[in-house]
Design an enzyme around this catalytic site. Structure first.
Site, PDB file in Angstrom:
ATOM      1  N   GLU A   5       7.773  86.218  35.823  1.00 36.58           N
ATOM      2  CA  GLU A   5       7.979  87.233  34.113  1.00 36.58           C
ATOM      3  C   GLU A   5       7.760  88.954  34.671  1.00 36.58           C
ATOM      4  O   GLU A   5       7.062  89.657  34.306  1.00 36.58           O
ATOM      5  CB  GLU A   5       6.933  86.922  33.520  1.00 36.58           C
ATOM      6  CG  GLU A   5       6.370  85.377  33.198  1.00 36.58           C
ATOM      7  CD  GLU A   5       5.334  85.516  32.416  1.00 36.58           C
ATOM      8  OE1 GLU A   5       4.498  85.421  32.186  1.00 36.58           O
ATOM      9  OE2 GLU A   5       5.841  84.307  31.406  1.00 36.58           O
TER      10      GLU A   5
ATOM     11  N   GLU B 253       8.443  77.242  32.893  1.00 39.10           N
ATOM     12  CA  GLU B 253       7.181  77.152  31.956  1.00 39.10           C
ATOM     13  C   GLU B 253       7.751  76.966  30.397  1.00 39.10           C
ATOM     14  O   GLU B 253       8.254  77.583  29.676  1.00 39.10           O
ATOM     15  CB  GLU B 253       6.726  77.951  32.470  1.00 39.10           C
ATOM     16  CG  GLU B 253       5.965  78.690  33.340  1.00 39.10           C
ATOM     17  CD  GLU B 253       4.937  80.090  33.903  1.00 39.10           C
ATOM     18  OE1 GLU B 253       4.419  80.538  32.439  1.00 39.10           O
ATOM     19  OE2 GLU B 253       5.325  80.580  34.301  1.00 39.10           O
TER      20      GLU B 253
HETATM   21  C1  BG6 Z   1       2.844  83.655  31.583  1.00 39.58           C
HETATM   22  C2  BG6 Z   1       2.356  83.150  33.062  1.00 39.58           C
HETATM   23  O1  BG6 Z   1       2.944  84.342  31.434  1.00 39.58           O
HETATM   24  O2  BG6 Z   1       2.060  81.689  30.676  1.00 39.58           O
HETATM   25  C3  BG6 Z   1       1.363  81.705  33.965  1.00 39.58           C
HETATM   26  O3  BG6 Z   1       3.517  82.690  34.504  1.00 39.58           O
HETATM   27  C4  BG6 Z   1       0.696  81.741  32.145  1.00 39.58           C
HETATM   28  O4  BG6 Z   1       0.927  82.371  35.353  1.00 39.58           O
HETATM   29  C5  BG6 Z   1       1.427  80.577  31.434  1.00 39.58           C
HETATM   30  O5  BG6 Z   1      -0.177  80.562  32.856  1.00 39.58           O
HETATM   31  C6  BG6 Z   1       0.256  80.498  30.290  1.00 39.58           C
HETATM   32  O6  BG6 Z   1      -0.693  81.864  30.316  1.00 39.58           O
HETATM   33  P1  BG6 Z   1      -1.831  81.456  29.949  1.00 39.58           P
HETATM   34  O7  BG6 Z   1      -2.805  82.563  29.260  1.00 39.58           O
HETATM   35  O8  BG6 Z   1      -2.813  80.589  28.935  1.00 39.58           O
HETATM   36  O9  BG6 Z   1      -2.629  81.507  31.266  1.00 39.58           O
END
Ligand code: BG6
Length: 490
Positions: free
Chosen positions: A190, A385
């Site tokens: 990101e 993701e």
């Molecule tokens: C993304 C990141 O922003 O979202 C991860 O690359 C992160 O590191 C994921 O964990 C989910 O976000 P969160 O804040 O729910 O953990």
């Protein structure tokens, strides 16, 4: 008609060292920005700004403490000690690919050393060998919120030009070491997030700068990351012929709140705030609208001779991204509700439901995002993701009935398929986030769980760290075994 994904589709799951690995002070590892991230149980989980705030004083306090209760990323899910068991679980689900990150501070504990930490290198050797045992391809992020703290405190992180030299030394070290073990790489997780959380991504501490200089510092750090990313891509291609290197973007998808041209234009502008980053990494050039922004804001990026050529000559091979939710853009926000999303907040969409953390659930938004990216870049995409972060309950019989997660994933997988078949998008693979529970990035909670595998640990680090297969574990196993077809069955 049988709805199957392409034969070589890379099904798997994603993690990152800073939230998963633990072993923060073992094996010669240095402290990283994530090891000083404080758990703030009294701060609203939807208040991103306060969640992210950090001062020099906070960092100093953290550095003097060995505590893991209020610094949960230090223990993560203890992958450091459970990697064999975890990779076996991933193999049991049929993973073709497993996304992890290498902790920069495990290889170069301060960031500026000339020689790497051999013990750290050996750890990842063992991890990749374990993956190999099961024919799982590692997908490795070089930097996922892991700048070493010494690099941050003594050099001002990515603001310093030195960052390019340090990072390329790190990239060269890991590419040489793992050349026979890792084919798929991402440079920065990101990369666009440096604007939203400059400390985690860029190693920038606000109080190290004059107030009016901070924005300039962010864009300067971003430039250094672009140069470092391009050089890392070059290094990787030279050392590992046939390797594939991707950029990684937060896909923040915005809809105009109304059809008013002003709102449509606002949505376009909001979208460019993240697309700008892939524009540079794919097209090898700063887009005109970013140059215009700099001019209008009086921002001057210090470039060294040759920077533009480096960015131009070493673009990425594919575009990877995270997608969790969508939101709306409006010029006049009076009376409109705000919804948090992935490290940012925007206008709530009245047509969407949300997770308990307020992240709006929008599977169609994934298809829209894929089309946006593929039409623009014409490069293969990789969803690295996606997932539902929510509470899970262990039932008396020890099971975890996470039908809500199955539903979320199923709907997203279906639109992924539609984007491929109906819109012609080329998609390399799918690695849902936190395939095994890990610490939340934004709130440092363990109770915001994404996993198909449960990890017995609470927000305060209490628990056995025992792994339990959730209901979604068997479901995802069937998805992979049927090459996606199962998502279309009830
Ligand atoms: C993304 C990141 O922003 O979202 C991860 O690359 C992160 O590191 C994921 O964990 C989910 O976000 P969160 O804040 O729910 O953990």
């Amino acid at each position: 008609m049988k709805k199957e994904f392409p034969k070589d589709f890379l099904w798997g799951g994603a993690t990152a060292a800073n939230q998963y690995e633990g072993g923060w002070n073992e094996g010669g590892k240095g402290i990283s920005v994530s090891d000083v991230a404080l758990f703030k149980p009294n701060v609203d989980v939807q208040d991103m700004q306060t969640q992210w705030e950090i001062t020099s004083e906070d960092i100093e306090k953290a550095m003097q403490s060995d505590d893991m209760t209020y610094y949960p990323k230090r223990h993560g899910s203890q992958f450091y000690h459970h990697y064999k068991e975890d990779i076996a679980l991933m193999a049991e689900m049929g993973f073709k690919v497993f996304r992890i990150s290498i902790a920069w501070s495990r290889i170069f504990p301060r960031g500026d050393e000339m020689e790497p930490n051999e013990e750290g290198l050996k750890f990842y050797d063992a991890v990749f060998d374990e993956c190999k045992k099961y024919d799982i391809e590692p997908l490795v992020t070089m930097s996922h919120y892991e700048p070493p703290i010494a690099f941050v405190l003594e050099y001002d992180g990515w603001y310093s030009r030195k960052s390019v030299e340090f990072f390329t030394r790190y990239a060269e070290t890991i590419c040489k070491r793992y050349k026979d073990k890792v084919k798929y790489w991402l440079t920065f997780n990101e990369i666009d997030s440096v604007v939203r959380h400059p400390f985690m991504t860029g190693g920038l501490i606000k109080d190290h700068f004059e107030k009016e200089e901070f924005e300039q510092a962010i864009y300067q750090a971003m430039h250094h990351q672009f140069v470092a990313s391009a050089l890392a891509t070059k290094i990787c291609h030279e050392i590992i012929p046939g390797s594939k290197v991707g950029c990684m973007l937060t896909k923040l998808t915005y809809y105009p709140y109304t059809p008013k041209p002003e709102d449509v234009m606002k949505a376009q502008q909001d979208m460019r705030k993240t697309l700008a980053f892939a524009d540079v990494q794919v097209f090898g050039k700063y887009p005109a609208y970013l140059e215009a922004l700099y001019k209008n804001k009086g921002i001057h990026i210090k470039k060294e001779i040759g920077d533009d050529e480096i960015i131009k000559n070493y673009p990425v091979d594919f575009v990877s991204f995270s997608y969790y939710s969508s939101s709306c853009s409006a010029v006049d926000t009076t009376g409109l509700d705000v919804a948090p999303g992935n490290t940012s907040s925007a206008i709530k969409n009245p047509y969407l439901k949300a997770s308990p953390w307020g992240w709006q659930i929008d599977p169609i938004g994934l298809r829209i995002s894929m089309v946006d990216l593929y039409d623009r870049y014409r490069l293969p995409l990789f969803i690295v993701e996606n997932g539902l972060g929510t509470f899970d309950k262990v039932e008396e019989d020890g099971s975890i009935q996470d039908d809500y997660r199955i539903h979320y994933m199923k709907e997203h997988i279906k639109t992924m398929y539609d984007a491929m078949v109906e819109d012609g998008v080329e998609l390399m693979g799918y690695t849902p986030w936190g395939c095994i529970d890990l610490v939340s990035n934004s709130t440092t909670q363990m109770s915001k769980r994404y996993g198909l595998v449960y990890v017995d640990c609470d927000d305060y680090g209490n628990g056995t760290f025992r792994r339990i297969r959730k209901k979604s574990f068997s479901w995802y196993k069937e998805i992979i075994a049927s090459n996606g077809q199962k998502a279309f069955e009830d």
